[in-house]
Scaffold this motif. Structure first.
Motif, PDB file in Angstrom:
ATOM      1  N   CYS A  76       0.829  -1.173   0.026  1.00  0.00           N
ATOM      2  CA  CYS A  76      -0.010   0.035   0.085  1.00  0.00           C
ATOM      3  C   CYS A  76       0.939   1.462   0.032  1.00  0.00           C
ATOM      4  N   ASP A  77       0.508   2.090  -1.016  1.00  0.00           N
ATOM      5  CA  ASP A  77       1.361   3.229  -0.873  1.00  0.00           C
ATOM      6  C   ASP A  77       0.520   4.603  -1.052  1.00  0.00           C
ATOM      7  N   ILE A  78       1.005   5.880  -0.752  1.00  0.00           N
ATOM      8  CA  ILE A  78       0.208   6.973  -0.945  1.00  0.00           C
ATOM      9  C   ILE A  78       0.935   7.544  -2.060  1.00  0.00           C
ATOM     10  N   SER A  79       0.401   7.867  -3.534  1.00  0.00           N
ATOM     11  CA  SER A  79       0.758   8.507  -4.417  1.00  0.00           C
ATOM     12  C   SER A  79      -0.154   8.665  -5.619  1.00  0.00           C
ATOM     13  N   ARG A  80       0.139   9.493  -6.511  1.00  0.00           N
ATOM     14  CA  ARG A  80      -0.584   9.874  -7.574  1.00  0.00           C
ATOM     15  C   ARG A  80      -0.411   8.739  -8.474  1.00  0.00           C
ATOM     16  N   SER A  81       0.834   7.954  -8.600  1.00  0.00           N
ATOM     17  CA  SER A  81       1.071   6.897  -9.765  1.00  0.00           C
ATOM     18  C   SER A  81       1.440   5.778  -9.003  1.00  0.00           C
ATOM     19  N   PRO A  82       1.396   4.563  -9.341  1.00  0.00           N
ATOM     20  CA  PRO A  82       1.866   3.269  -8.720  1.00  0.00           C
ATOM     21  C   PRO A  82       3.408   3.134  -8.983  1.00  0.00           C
ATOM     22  N   THR A  83       3.976   2.500  -8.089  1.00  0.00           N
ATOM     23  CA  THR A  83       5.392   2.375  -8.122  1.00  0.00           C
ATOM     24  C   THR A  83       5.873   1.207  -9.112  1.00  0.00           C
ATOM     25  N   ASP A  84       7.000   1.234  -9.670  1.00  0.00           N
ATOM     26  CA  ASP A  84       7.517  -0.079 -10.663  1.00  0.00           C
ATOM     27  C   ASP A  84       8.467  -0.986  -9.656  1.00  0.00           C
ATOM     28  N   ASP A  85       8.807  -0.519  -8.353  1.00  0.00           N
ATOM     29  CA  ASP A  85       9.762  -0.994  -7.667  1.00  0.00           C
ATOM     30  C   ASP A  85       9.450  -2.486  -7.140  1.00  0.00           C
ATOM     31  N   VAL A  86       8.254  -2.875  -7.354  1.00  0.00           N
ATOM     32  CA  VAL A  86       7.546  -3.917  -6.741  1.00  0.00           C
ATOM     33  C   VAL A  86       7.829  -5.112  -7.693  1.00  0.00           C
ATOM     34  N   GLU A  87       7.976  -6.286  -7.731  1.00  0.00           N
ATOM     35  CA  GLU A  87       8.104  -7.390  -8.761  1.00  0.00           C
ATOM     36  C   GLU A  87       7.217  -8.581  -8.359  1.00  0.00           C
ATOM     37  N   THR A  88       7.237  -8.972  -7.187  1.00  0.00           N
ATOM     38  CA  THR A  88       6.733 -10.248  -6.670  1.00  0.00           C
ATOM     39  C   THR A  88       5.254 -10.209  -6.109  1.00  0.00           C
ATOM     40  N   VAL A  89       4.775  -8.876  -6.140  1.00  0.00           N
ATOM     41  CA  VAL A  89       3.321  -8.839  -5.703  1.00  0.00           C
ATOM     42  C   VAL A  89       2.687  -8.368  -7.030  1.00  0.00           C
ATOM     43  N   PRO A  90       1.510  -9.105  -7.173  1.00  0.00           N
ATOM     44  CA  PRO A  90       0.620  -9.003  -8.367  1.00  0.00           C
ATOM     45  C   PRO A  90      -0.012  -7.786  -8.326  1.00  0.00           C
ATOM     46  N   GLU A  91      -0.228  -7.160  -9.515  1.00  0.00           N
ATOM     47  CA  GLU A  91      -0.865  -5.775  -9.623  1.00  0.00           C
ATOM     48  C   GLU A  91      -2.251  -5.605  -8.962  1.00  0.00           C
ATOM     49  N   ASP A  92      -2.823  -6.497  -8.680  1.00  0.00           N
ATOM     50  CA  ASP A  92      -4.303  -6.695  -8.108  1.00  0.00           C
ATOM     51  C   ASP A  92      -4.098  -6.678  -6.446  1.00  0.00           C
ATOM     52  N   ARG A  93      -2.756  -6.700  -6.104  1.00  0.00           N
ATOM     53  CA  ARG A  93      -2.716  -6.484  -4.772  1.00  0.00           C
ATOM     54  C   ARG A  93      -1.612  -5.422  -4.284  1.00  0.00           C
ATOM     55  N   ARG A  94      -1.483  -4.349  -5.319  1.00  0.00           N
ATOM     56  CA  ARG A  94      -0.752  -3.048  -5.118  1.00  0.00           C
ATOM     57  C   ARG A  94      -1.802  -1.969  -4.949  1.00  0.00           C
ATOM     58  N   VAL A  95      -2.069  -1.741  -3.624  1.00  0.00           N
ATOM     59  CA  VAL A  95      -3.100  -0.381  -3.289  1.00  0.00           C
ATOM     60  C   VAL A  95      -2.630   0.715  -3.446  1.00  0.00           C
ATOM     61  N   LEU A  96      -3.246   1.689  -4.125  1.00  0.00           N
ATOM     62  CA  LEU A  96      -2.720   3.077  -4.181  1.00  0.00           C
ATOM     63  C   LEU A  96      -3.789   3.801  -3.625  1.00  0.00           C
ATOM     64  N   ILE A  97      -3.493   4.651  -2.560  1.00  0.00           N
ATOM     65  CA  ILE A  97      -4.478   5.557  -2.072  1.00  0.00           C
ATOM     66  C   ILE A  97      -4.107   7.127  -2.137  1.00  0.00           C
ATOM     67  N   GLY A  98      -5.114   7.725  -1.909  1.00  0.00           N
ATOM     68  CA  GLY A  98      -4.808   9.280  -1.663  1.00  0.00           C
ATOM     69  C   GLY A  98      -4.561  10.087  -3.031  1.00  0.00           C
ATOM     70  N   ASP A  99      -4.613   9.118  -4.010  1.00  0.00           N
ATOM     71  CA  ASP A  99      -4.520   9.880  -5.743  1.00  0.00           C
ATOM     72  C   ASP A  99      -5.224  10.894  -5.931  1.00  0.00           C
ATOM     73  N   THR A 100      -6.293  11.311  -5.137  1.00  0.00           N
ATOM     74  CA  THR A 100      -7.029  12.456  -5.611  1.00  0.00           C
ATOM     75  C   THR A 100      -6.965  13.449  -4.403  1.00  0.00           C
ATOM     76  N   HIS A 101      -6.018  13.388  -3.493  1.00  0.00           N
ATOM     77  CA  HIS A 101      -6.034  14.033  -2.259  1.00  0.00           C
ATOM     78  C   HIS A 101      -5.207  15.318  -2.809  1.00  0.00           C
ATOM     79  N   PRO A 102      -5.713  16.685  -2.227  1.00  0.00           N
ATOM     80  CA  PRO A 102      -4.697  17.647  -2.787  1.00  0.00           C
ATOM     81  C   PRO A 102      -3.347  17.836  -2.291  1.00  0.00           C
TER      82      PRO A 102
END
Length: 377
Positions: free
Chosen positions: A38-64
């Motif tokens: 889980c990360d707080i950002s407007r764009s997903p990270t590419d640093d994670v290779e072993t965790v499937p994309e559907d288990r990478r949670v991006l939050i706060g991408d609409t927060h000012p």
């Protein structure tokens, strides 16, 4: 022991990724594929290779106050964002088998706003939701990360440590300075220790240990809570039939061309446990301040000397000044390495944490004085 992994922020996500890499490399698995990041950002990270994309949670991408680089603010903003997106996080947690696991391990870099703020919220949320223990894996910042990182870490220690069932702590500063290791190597060293601890008992061996370590031993060791430090040491040994054959030859007077190692298995085990305790702990601490300790000895069954193990355990009882020493074997038939892992739980004398807290107080005092001083005309 089977745990679900939750990585928080960039550092926590990298730690989870590295743990899963070590699992694949060594065959020592304890997650069963149950991991999310889980990360707080407007764009997903590419640093994670072993965790499937559907288990990478991006939050706060609409927060000012969230940008592509993360939180534009401190842990308070990160905590606010995380609380606001808890429904999204809960849906991601539903995808992993938390209820079938023996617990949850939340990994976070405590020096970042995300790791400190979001990490605290997630540990509290998981503790309130699940009956299983929720452990934290907190990575302390290095001096080079600056005053803000020290302030974030000091805050995280005050919030995460009381909330978690136990907090395994890793000091980047101690690992980067002595031998100029890079952060990737340091993270791999941490991941190896985590895998050795929690995968103990998940054997690749048909051999039944005299005193097998299992999940109840780990749970009992971590039960007092507080800060946990882990030591680890290894040495190469002969394994399988080759080691046994060499011994038979020596008994009948046939010496190999190689010079014999006259160190007994008992002496090797005793020395290895002492080395694990006194060398590079995940966070340097006074061993005598530990409330409980666990020793896990793994390697080829022929090298797991009971006499050496008991001798090392007695030594550790004296060093840690406690009789709460648990110990167990973890036989590995195919291994050519003898390993000793020492877990020190609820350590109270940790100089690095004291330094971070003093630095945080100084930073807050300086900021307060600067705010109180009127600008010069």
């Amino acid at each position: 022991m089977e745990l679900a992994l939750v990585g928080v922020g960039a550092t926590g996500s990298r730690v989870v990724d590295c743990i899963r890499e070590i699992e694949a490399e060594t065959g020592r698995t304890f997650t069963g594929g149950n991991a999310i990041v889980c990360d707080i950002s407007r764009s997903p990270t590419d640093d994670v290779e072993t965790v499937p994309e559907d288990r990478r949670v991006l939050i706060g991408d609409t927060h000012p106050q969230v940008t592509v680089d993360g939180v534009d603010g401190g842990p308070d903003i990160a905590a606010e964002v995380t609380r606001g997106d808890l429904p999204e996080i809960r849906r991601a947690l539903d995808a992993i088998d938390v209820y079938d696991a023996d617990g949850v391990l939340v990994a976070a870099g405590l020096g970042s706003a995300t790791g400190s703020g979001a990490g605290s919220v997630l540990v509290e949320e998981l503790q309130a939701t699940y009956d299983e223990p929720v452990y934290a894996l907190g990575v302390l910042p290095a001096d080079e990360d600056g005053d803000a990182a020290a302030l974030n870490a000091a805050r995280a220690i005050r919030t995460i440590v009381p909330a978690a069932a136990s907090t395994i702590t890793f000091d980047h500063d101690a690992w980067l300075k002595p031998e100029a290791e890079n952060r990737e190597d340091a993270t791999r060293a941490l991941a190896r220790r985590i895998c050795t601890l929690f995968a103990a008992g998940e054997r690749d061996s048909n051999t039944i240990a005299e005193n097998a370590v299992d999940s109840s031993d780990v749970v009992r060791t971590l039960e007092p809570g507080g800060i946990v430090s882990i030591g680890h040491a290894t040495t190469d040994v002969e394994s399988g039939t080759s080691g046994l054959f060499a011994r038979l030859l020596s008994w009948f007077g046939y010496d190999s061309d190689e010079p014999a190692d006259r160190t007994t298995d008992a002496a090797k085990v005793n020395s290895l446990v002492q080395q694990a305790t006194t060398s590079r702990l995940t966070v340097p601490c006074d061993v005598a301040s530990a409330e409980r300790a666990l020793v896990v000895l793994s390697g080829p069954p022929s090298a797991l000397s009971r006499r050496g193990f008991e001798s090392a355990r007695q030594w550790l009882e004296e060093e840690a000044d406690t009789v709460e020493i648990l110990a167990g074997d973890d036989p590995r038939d195919r291994s050519s390495t003898l390993e000793a892992l020492v877990v020190l739980s609820n350590v109270t004398d940790v100089p690095r944490i004291d330094d971070l807290q003093r630095a945080a107080v100084a930073t807050q005092r300086d900021d307060g004085e600067a705010a109180a001083t009127p600008p010069s005309e």
